[in-house]
Design a protein around this motif. Sequence first.
Motif, PDB file in Angstrom:
ATOM      1  N   LYS A  99     -22.714  11.316   2.380  1.00 17.10           N
ATOM      2  CA  LYS A  99     -22.126  12.641   2.231  1.00 17.10           C
ATOM      3  C   LYS A  99     -21.483  13.000   3.572  1.00 17.10           C
ATOM      4  O   LYS A  99     -22.121  13.534   4.470  1.00 17.10           O
ATOM      5  CB  LYS A  99     -23.195  13.666   1.857  1.00 17.10           C
ATOM      6  CG  LYS A  99     -22.654  15.092   1.718  1.00 17.10           C
ATOM      7  CD  LYS A  99     -23.779  16.092   1.574  1.00 17.10           C
ATOM      8  CE  LYS A  99     -23.252  17.523   1.618  1.00 17.10           C
ATOM      9  NZ  LYS A  99     -24.359  18.526   1.625  1.00 17.10           N
ATOM     10  N   SER A 100     -20.212  12.669   3.695  1.00 18.65           N
ATOM     11  CA  SER A 100     -19.495  12.852   4.956  1.00 18.65           C
ATOM     12  C   SER A 100     -18.450  13.950   4.805  1.00 18.65           C
ATOM     13  O   SER A 100     -17.658  13.938   3.860  1.00 18.65           O
ATOM     14  CB  SER A 100     -18.815  11.542   5.365  1.00 18.65           C
ATOM     15  OG  SER A 100     -18.001  11.724   6.496  1.00 18.65           O
ATOM     16  N   THR A 101     -18.463  14.902   5.726  1.00 14.38           N
ATOM     17  CA  THR A 101     -17.490  15.994   5.715  1.00 14.38           C
ATOM     18  C   THR A 101     -16.936  16.197   7.117  1.00 14.38           C
ATOM     19  O   THR A 101     -17.487  15.689   8.099  1.00 14.38           O
ATOM     20  CB  THR A 101     -18.121  17.315   5.224  1.00 14.38           C
ATOM     21  OG1 THR A 101     -19.241  17.640   6.072  1.00 14.38           O
ATOM     22  CG2 THR A 101     -18.593  17.189   3.784  1.00 14.38           C
ATOM     23  N   MET A 102     -15.838  16.941   7.193  1.00 12.52           N
ATOM     24  CA  MET A 102     -15.201  17.245   8.473  1.00 12.52           C
ATOM     25  C   MET A 102     -14.920  18.743   8.583  1.00 12.52           C
ATOM     26  O   MET A 102     -14.715  19.412   7.576  1.00 12.52           O
ATOM     27  CB  MET A 102     -13.888  16.464   8.614  1.00 12.52           C
ATOM     28  CG  MET A 102     -14.060  14.965   8.684  1.00 12.52           C
ATOM     29  SD  MET A 102     -12.475  14.089   8.874  1.00 12.52           S
ATOM     30  CE  MET A 102     -11.818  14.197   7.202  1.00 12.52           C
ATOM     31  N   GLN A 103     -14.888  19.218   9.804  1.00 13.20           N
ATOM     32  CA  GLN A 103     -14.560  20.619  10.077  1.00 13.20           C
ATOM     33  C   GLN A 103     -13.610  20.688  11.264  1.00 13.20           C
ATOM     34  O   GLN A 103     -13.927  20.194  12.346  1.00 13.20           O
ATOM     35  CB  GLN A 103     -15.825  21.428  10.384  1.00 13.20           C
ATOM     36  CG  GLN A 103     -15.543  22.880  10.723  1.00 13.20           C
ATOM     37  CD  GLN A 103     -16.782  23.613  11.220  1.00 13.20           C
ATOM     38  OE1 GLN A 103     -17.821  22.998  11.473  1.00 13.20           O
ATOM     39  NE2 GLN A 103     -16.669  24.911  11.387  1.00 13.20           N
ATOM     40  N   VAL A 104     -12.436  21.271  11.058  1.00 13.49           N
ATOM     41  CA  VAL A 104     -11.498  21.482  12.163  1.00 13.49           C
ATOM     42  C   VAL A 104     -12.006  22.641  13.007  1.00 13.49           C
ATOM     43  O   VAL A 104     -12.225  23.744  12.506  1.00 13.49           O
ATOM     44  CB  VAL A 104     -10.086  21.788  11.636  1.00 13.49           C
ATOM     45  CG1 VAL A 104      -9.154  22.129  12.796  1.00 13.49           C
ATOM     46  CG2 VAL A 104      -9.531  20.600  10.859  1.00 13.49           C
TER      47      VAL A 104
END
Length: 243
Positions: A99-104
């Motif tokens: 479960k990989s996510t990104m946040q700018v």
Amino acid sequence: MTILRDSSTSLYQQIAQQLLEEIHRGDFEPSGKLPSEAEIGERFAVSRVTVRLAIGKLCDEGVVERKQGKGTFVAAKQLRHGLDALRSFHEALLLQGLKSTMQVIGHQLVPTPEGLRPLFPQAAKLLCVERLHYVDDEPIALGRSHLPAELAGVVWKEVEQQPIYSVLEQVTGCPVSRADMAIRAQQADKGLAGALGIKRGAALLVMERTSWFADGRCCDRTTFYIKPERYSFVISGVFKAGI
């Protein structure tokens, strides 16, 4: 399982074995959090000292890990990044079923840093984008990218979960054809420590990636600052006779 108080196997070892079996069954998924020491002590009718010995044994074996102020959790899966294929950091995590996510967390036009002028000789300014990479909602890396200024019009919140390579191709129409990578280590400064939730001065893995379009233009210099306890780089090789 009932612990045997007249057994030659100590109480804490019996408790550790029972918890290990439950971990292997997936009893503590999806969060991976074990019951508190008080709850375990009440369950087995043993002292807090005995529980701590059992948890300590599992920690020493790498089965569980203590998180300050949060409790004890099943030890996280080791993350692997293959260096023998061109893929983004985010894609490398997704390919492992994580479960990989990104946040700018920031983006702005900046004067081209002196060290990057040989890579971007015609660019007076570059777009600097910072993103946090998460696995299971835990920050594991900060990526700092310097990109062509033509990406300044991108609405980054709308492409937050897209790899940099994908955004580059959408905006320019040119796919990334190759990348050079260098790996080193450094200590976390105040900013990196705050972003990654670690102590200032903690060791970090650093991956520096320089990417190119097919026509030879540099299109990306990204530096990833990675928490090392869960991450490793791997490369496959083929033996060639006579070399």
